[in-house]
Design an enzyme around this catalytic site. Sequence first.
Site, PDB file in Angstrom:
ATOM      1  N   HIS A 133       0.823  -1.183   0.101  1.00 50.71           N
ATOM      2  CA  HIS A 133      -0.031  -0.103   0.049  1.00 50.71           C
ATOM      3  C   HIS A 133       0.989   1.336   0.246  1.00 50.71           C
ATOM      4  O   HIS A 133       0.460   2.301  -0.660  1.00 50.71           O
ATOM      5  CB  HIS A 133      -1.098  -0.098   1.137  1.00 50.71           C
ATOM      6  CG  HIS A 133      -0.508   0.371   2.533  1.00 50.71           C
ATOM      7  ND1 HIS A 133       0.380  -0.317   3.197  1.00 50.71           N
ATOM      8  CD2 HIS A 133      -0.423   1.711   3.210  1.00 50.71           C
ATOM      9  CE1 HIS A 133       0.585   0.265   4.330  1.00 50.71           C
ATOM     10  NE2 HIS A 133       0.085   1.312   4.418  1.00 50.71           N
ATOM     11  N   ASP A 134       2.253   1.291   0.747  1.00 46.97           N
ATOM     12  CA  ASP A 134       2.818   2.426   0.687  1.00 46.97           C
ATOM     13  C   ASP A 134       3.895   2.383   0.149  1.00 46.97           C
ATOM     14  O   ASP A 134       5.195   3.020   0.098  1.00 46.97           O
ATOM     15  CB  ASP A 134       3.284   2.727   2.190  1.00 46.97           C
ATOM     16  CG  ASP A 134       2.127   3.678   2.842  1.00 46.97           C
ATOM     17  OD1 ASP A 134       1.341   4.274   2.219  1.00 46.97           O
ATOM     18  OD2 ASP A 134       2.054   3.567   4.163  1.00 46.97           O
ATOM     19  N   LYS A 137       6.020   5.186  -1.157  1.00 52.00           N
ATOM     20  CA  LYS A 137       6.830   5.768  -0.325  1.00 52.00           C
ATOM     21  C   LYS A 137       8.180   5.812  -0.675  1.00 52.00           C
ATOM     22  O   LYS A 137       9.334   6.279   0.001  1.00 52.00           O
ATOM     23  CB  LYS A 137       6.406   5.609   1.139  1.00 52.00           C
ATOM     24  CG  LYS A 137       5.263   6.404   1.808  1.00 52.00           C
ATOM     25  CD  LYS A 137       5.066   6.278   3.073  1.00 52.00           C
ATOM     26  CE  LYS A 137       3.894   6.964   3.528  1.00 52.00           C
ATOM     27  NZ  LYS A 137       3.369   6.708   4.843  1.00 52.00           N
ATOM     28  N   HIS A 162       2.131   9.877  -2.611  1.00 48.38           N
ATOM     29  CA  HIS A 162       2.743   8.400  -2.483  1.00 48.38           C
ATOM     30  C   HIS A 162       1.572   7.266  -2.976  1.00 48.38           C
ATOM     31  O   HIS A 162       1.919   6.345  -3.741  1.00 48.38           O
ATOM     32  CB  HIS A 162       3.071   8.100  -1.162  1.00 48.38           C
ATOM     33  CG  HIS A 162       2.322   7.668   0.014  1.00 48.38           C
ATOM     34  ND1 HIS A 162       1.777   8.768   0.678  1.00 48.38           N
ATOM     35  CD2 HIS A 162       1.597   6.456   0.336  1.00 48.38           C
ATOM     36  CE1 HIS A 162       0.828   8.219   1.568  1.00 48.38           C
ATOM     37  NE2 HIS A 162       0.490   6.879   1.284  1.00 48.38           N
ATOM     38  N   HIS A 187      -6.121   4.140  -0.237  1.00 54.48           N
ATOM     39  CA  HIS A 187      -5.995   3.635   1.037  1.00 54.48           C
ATOM     40  C   HIS A 187      -6.169   4.850   1.934  1.00 54.48           C
ATOM     41  O   HIS A 187      -6.330   4.929   3.320  1.00 54.48           O
ATOM     42  CB  HIS A 187      -4.872   3.023   1.351  1.00 54.48           C
ATOM     43  CG  HIS A 187      -3.393   3.517   1.265  1.00 54.48           C
ATOM     44  ND1 HIS A 187      -2.863   3.547   0.100  1.00 54.48           N
ATOM     45  CD2 HIS A 187      -2.715   4.107   2.265  1.00 54.48           C
ATOM     46  CE1 HIS A 187      -1.614   3.847   0.383  1.00 54.48           C
ATOM     47  NE2 HIS A 187      -1.642   4.507   1.427  1.00 54.48           N
ATOM     48  N   HIS A 188      -6.005   6.318   1.264  1.00 58.39           N
ATOM     49  CA  HIS A 188      -6.244   7.407   2.140  1.00 58.39           C
ATOM     50  C   HIS A 188      -7.570   8.168   1.730  1.00 58.39           C
ATOM     51  O   HIS A 188      -7.693   9.510   2.018  1.00 58.39           O
ATOM     52  CB  HIS A 188      -4.900   8.506   1.756  1.00 58.39           C
ATOM     53  CG  HIS A 188      -3.712   8.028   2.413  1.00 58.39           C
ATOM     54  ND1 HIS A 188      -3.443   8.019   3.975  1.00 58.39           N
ATOM     55  CD2 HIS A 188      -2.506   7.369   2.080  1.00 58.39           C
ATOM     56  CE1 HIS A 188      -2.325   7.507   4.257  1.00 58.39           C
ATOM     57  NE2 HIS A 188      -1.815   7.097   3.164  1.00 58.39           N
ATOM     58  N   ASP A 216      -4.503   0.345   8.302  1.00 57.26           N
ATOM     59  CA  ASP A 216      -3.206   1.505   8.025  1.00 57.26           C
ATOM     60  C   ASP A 216      -3.087   2.420   9.344  1.00 57.26           C
ATOM     61  O   ASP A 216      -2.191   2.761   9.964  1.00 57.26           O
ATOM     62  CB  ASP A 216      -3.757   2.331   6.715  1.00 57.26           C
ATOM     63  CG  ASP A 216      -2.348   3.135   6.507  1.00 57.26           C
ATOM     64  OD1 ASP A 216      -1.332   2.874   6.924  1.00 57.26           O
ATOM     65  OD2 ASP A 216      -2.733   4.144   5.621  1.00 57.26           O
TER      66      ASP A 216
HETATM   67 FE   FE2 Z   1      -0.492   5.725   2.775  1.00 55.68          FE
HETATM   68 FE   FE2 Z   2       0.309   3.391   5.187  1.00 55.69          FE
END
Ligand code: FE2
Ligand code: FE2
Length: 262
Positions: A133-134, A137, A162, A187-188, A216
Amino acid sequence: MQAHALGATAIISRPKEAILKVAQIEEAETAKEEDAAPPAVETDEGVAVFASMFSNVRHGRPLKLVDAQRATSKIISRVGKDGLSTWLDEVRRYHEGTFQHCLLVTGVAVAFGLDVGFSGGDVSRLGIAATLHDIGKARIPLSILDKPGRLDPEEEEIIRRHPAIGYDLLKGVSGISPETLDGVRHHHEYLDGSGYPDGLSGSQISDLVRLLTISDIFAALVEARPYKPPMARQDAYQILCGMEGKLEGALLRAFRKVALAA
Ligand SMILES: [Fe+2]
Ligand SMILES: [Fe+2]
């Protein structure tokens, strides 16, 4: 501080073949990390695969979906066998930064999926989405990712890229599922439309993404960072409950058992 942001650098002192390989790749960062290296411990194979996957992406090498699948299935079997608490304690103790975060989110999401009775296939899809998911980043400067204080608006804007970066990294990867791409990009997002990057709301946000977002935020609250002790799980759960409206109330109530399980 920067050297902590990618947990891969925090485990390279461990005497496992896969980890030594990461150590070679991360030579430059190793030098920075040396003084603060954690004690040598036995490392879970899923963690080692995870480390090399993050390292590859950070160094501009292609992501291999099979690595994410392998890491995820190891985490699913560990969480299924030993429970979430054991996994949280283990990962918090030895890994830091984005890398620790993704390991925690995957453990939490898998425990949540198992608890709400997802099928094996759905747990896997949720787990892989959490693992990745990240991943965007890995392309954000460490100085921003691991900044201890508040981010300025420009840094905030960079970090908010990201999910789209992760989506772009993964969309051409052969075998990637639409659910994984959905989880990475969204996811945000929040049910009330206040999230990013696409400002989705309500039914535009899938069940898998709703579970992932709860996992998360919970993982971010309970993780240990160089500048922040881990928050107690009850306190983290209370904060999540205060976000009802952005997060689905029924899912938050279902999450209680996972969040507070001994
Ligand atoms: Fe994230
Ligand atoms: Fe995250």
